[in-house]
Design an enzyme around this catalytic site. Structure first.
Site, PDB file in Angstrom:
ATOM      1  N   LYS A  79       0.842  -1.196   0.000  1.00 45.85           N
ATOM      2  CA  LYS A  79       0.000   0.000   0.000  1.00 45.85           C
ATOM      3  C   LYS A  79       0.877   1.246   0.000  1.00 45.85           C
ATOM      4  O   LYS A  79       1.917   1.269   0.674  1.00 45.85           O
ATOM      5  CB  LYS A  79      -0.910  -0.032   1.238  1.00 45.85           C
ATOM      6  CG  LYS A  79      -1.967   1.064   1.282  1.00 45.85           C
ATOM      7  CD  LYS A  79      -2.906   0.873   2.468  1.00 45.85           C
ATOM      8  CE  LYS A  79      -3.964   1.960   2.556  1.00 45.85           C
ATOM      9  NZ  LYS A  79      -4.931   1.742   3.654  1.00 45.85           N
ATOM     10  N   SER A 154      -9.895   1.727   2.692  1.00 49.34           N
ATOM     11  CA  SER A 154      -9.041   2.496   1.831  1.00 49.34           C
ATOM     12  C   SER A 154      -7.989   1.662   1.088  1.00 49.34           C
ATOM     13  O   SER A 154      -7.434   2.129   0.102  1.00 49.34           O
ATOM     14  CB  SER A 154      -8.310   3.569   2.652  1.00 49.34           C
ATOM     15  OG  SER A 154      -7.460   2.970   3.614  1.00 49.34           O
ATOM     16  N   SER A 178     -10.089  -0.549   6.869  1.00 49.19           N
ATOM     17  CA  SER A 178      -9.508  -0.446   5.528  1.00 49.19           C
ATOM     18  C   SER A 178      -8.825  -1.685   4.973  1.00 49.19           C
ATOM     19  O   SER A 178      -8.534  -1.734   3.787  1.00 49.19           O
ATOM     20  CB  SER A 178      -8.532   0.723   5.478  1.00 49.19           C
ATOM     21  OG  SER A 178      -9.265   1.910   5.328  1.00 49.19           O
TER      22      SER A 178
HETATM   23  N1  GLN Z   1     -13.355   4.137   6.137  1.00 48.26           N
HETATM   24  C1  GLN Z   1     -12.746   4.544   7.335  1.00 48.26           C
HETATM   25  C2  GLN Z   1     -12.340   5.995   7.252  1.00 48.26           C
HETATM   26  O1  GLN Z   1     -12.532   6.572   6.238  1.00 48.26           O
HETATM   27  C3  GLN Z   1     -11.581   3.669   7.664  1.00 48.26           C
HETATM   28  C4  GLN Z   1     -10.326   4.032   6.971  1.00 48.26           C
HETATM   29  C5  GLN Z   1      -9.170   3.156   7.355  1.00 48.26           C
HETATM   30  O2  GLN Z   1      -9.313   2.119   7.980  1.00 48.26           O
HETATM   31  N2  GLN Z   1      -7.994   3.610   7.000  1.00 48.26           N
HETATM   32  O3  GLN Z   1     -11.829   6.560   8.156  1.00 48.26           O
END
Ligand code: GLN
Length: 482
Positions: A79, A154, A178
């Site tokens: 990532k 994400s 994410s």
């Molecule tokens: N969807 C969640 C957010 O936008 C989680 C994001 C994540 O786990 N990095 O904060």
């Protein structure tokens, strides 16, 4: 079977049996990436030359009869919020568009030591804020099962790359879901480890008290291989990391007790998702586990607590992008304050700015007690409720996401709807627990559904045991034909 279609475990054994060289693996993966990327768009940077050089080292070690670490010669996509020495690390943000870190994240350094092959850096929501991968400054990644749909976020690039066989394994990060959400949307396995199980050094910080790096793979065994390779204490660089080593998991769930938290099957969760998760619980029951119902009454408040705490921490963590130290800097002339303002206005995307504003608001005097302090109290309460649930059972079974993958563009203009989709994943981060997303079937449109296994801190072994038993009973998980 072509090398790119093989699991990490199969590649490792073919490599040792000299049926396949690391070079052949690398070439197969790179050719497949080239073919698949126009449709999937998982990668931000492909490091072909570096990967071929890494493969050459592995092959010469094999030739010299050297003992190889388990993941040697296995491709792992990374990532783009994990620092990679001399390789761009953008966080999918204009702010870091040209940032080349001078060091490796601990997880990357560990994998390098183990002679892993790195095909490149994969797409994500900007600074890991989002649930669909559409917040990337560069491009949205597509779901390999239906390219008109999102891969989840994400870590959307990490999940799509693995689902599309562009790499057998990948690393994502999970602050509020994410790793698990894109794993569920793309029909693969993803683990959010216990907070502290994996070093966060070199992971570009979003919300430091919630962030964890997690492995993703097409099988439970592969995911376990990668987890084993990255976990453990990092005394040098991450004081929150713990002396924890994951070794093996069992092959039976007999006598294990799993709880279905009733609040996770409430309104908003689609009937198809609920049915698939219930059916998976039944399958585990048939394997000798006991299934009970439990309650986590504060679940409804977890979303608010999460968005307050994570945004508060993000607003502080992202203060470092000031146009001076590194990253994007506006070319406009003016005072220091004007430079800050222009740099941050131009360098950050909409969602990131929304989080910074929310975060500074909940931390400002006059609002701190009403929001941040209350969210921290709720965090305690949520942790307590999990602990009492774990007095009744070994782990919990729940949905990962309320629905399957939605269409690109469907939720992007409605942040609240997008946040609401995190309801089943954020409580886990709030409580610092481990949780895994395991494929458990498809909806009527042929889109993957994920089951979530949640355990007490450092109970990854239980999660892997349950996931592996379930996978075996199902005869393996479906892989998208590509
Ligand atoms: N969807 C969640 C957010 O936008 C989680 C994001 C994540 O786990 N990095 O904060």
């Amino acid at each position: 079977m072509k090398p790119y279609e093989m699991t990490a475990a199969a590649l490792a054994s073919a490599l040792r049996g000299k049926e396949l060289s690391a070079k052949e693996t690398a070439e197969s993966i790179l050719a497949h990436i080239e073919k698949t990327e126009p449709e999937v768009d998982a990668f931000l940077t492909v490091t072909a030359d570096e990967m071929l050089a890494q493969a050459e080292i592995v092959d010469s070690k094999i030739k010299n009869g050297e003992e190889l670490p388990p993941l040697a010669g296995i491709p792992v996509a990374v990532k783009d919020n994990l620092c990679t020495k001399n390789i761009k690390t953008t966080c999918a943000s204009r702010m870091l568009e040209n940032f080349v870190p001078p060091y490796d994240a601990t997880v990357v350094a560990k994998l390098k030591e183990q002679n892993v092959l790195f095909p490149g850096k994969v797409n994500m929501d900007e600074f890991a804020m989002g649930s669909s991968c559409e917040n990337s400054y560069f491009k949205p990644t597509k779901n390999p099962w239906d390219t008109s749909r999102v891969p989840g976020g994400s870590s959307g690039g990490s999940a799509a790359a693995v689902a599309a066989c562009e790499a057998p394994l990948s690393l994502g990060s999970d602050t509020g879901g994410s790793v698990r959400c894109p794993a569920a949307f793309c029909g693969i396995v993803g683990l959010k480890p216990t907070y502290g199980a994996v070093s966060r050094f070199g992971l570009v910080a979003f919300a430091s008290s919630l962030d964890q790096i997690g492995p993703m793979g097409r099988t439970v065994e592969d995911t376990a291989l990668l987890f084993r390779a990255i976990c453990g204490q990092d005394k040098m660089h991450d004081a929150t990391s713990k002396a924890y080593n994951f070794e093996k998991y069992a092959d039976s769930v007999k006598g294990k007790r799993f709880g279905l938290p009733k609040e996770y099957f409430g309104k908003g969760v689609s009937a198809e998702v609920k049915d698939a998760v219930y059916a998976a619980a039944k399958d585990l029951e048939a394997l000798g586990a006991e299934i009970i119902e439990v309650s986590l009454p504060s679940t409804d408040y977890a979303l608010a607590a999460y968005y307050i705490i994570s945004s508060a921490e993000a607003s502080s963590n992202l203060a470092r992008y000031d146009g001076v130290k590194y990253g994007f800097s506006t070319g406009r002339e003016g005072s220091l304050e004007e430079m800050y303002l222009a740099t941050r206005s131009e360098g950050f995307g909409k969602e990131v700015k929304r989080r910074i504003m929310l975060g500074t608001h909940v931390l400002s005097s006059g609002y701190y007690d009403a929001y941040y302090k209350r969210a921290k109290l709720l965090q305690k309460q949520i942790g307590k409720e999990f602990s009492s649930a774990f007095e009744q059972c070994d782990a919990l079974i729940a949905p990962v996401t309320p629905t399957t993958a939605y269409r690109l563009g469907e939720k992007i203009n409605d942040p609240l709807q997008m946040y609401a989709a995190d309801i089943c994943t954020v409580p886990v981060n709030i409580a610092g627990l481990p949780a895994m997303s395991v494929p458990c079937g498809f909806d009527s449109k042929g889109l993957p559904i994920g089951m979530q296994l949640i355990g007490p801190k450092f109970s990854e072994e239980t999660l892997f045991t349950a996931a592996a038993c379930y996978e075996k009973a199902k005869g393996g998980f479906a892989v998208k034909e590509v």
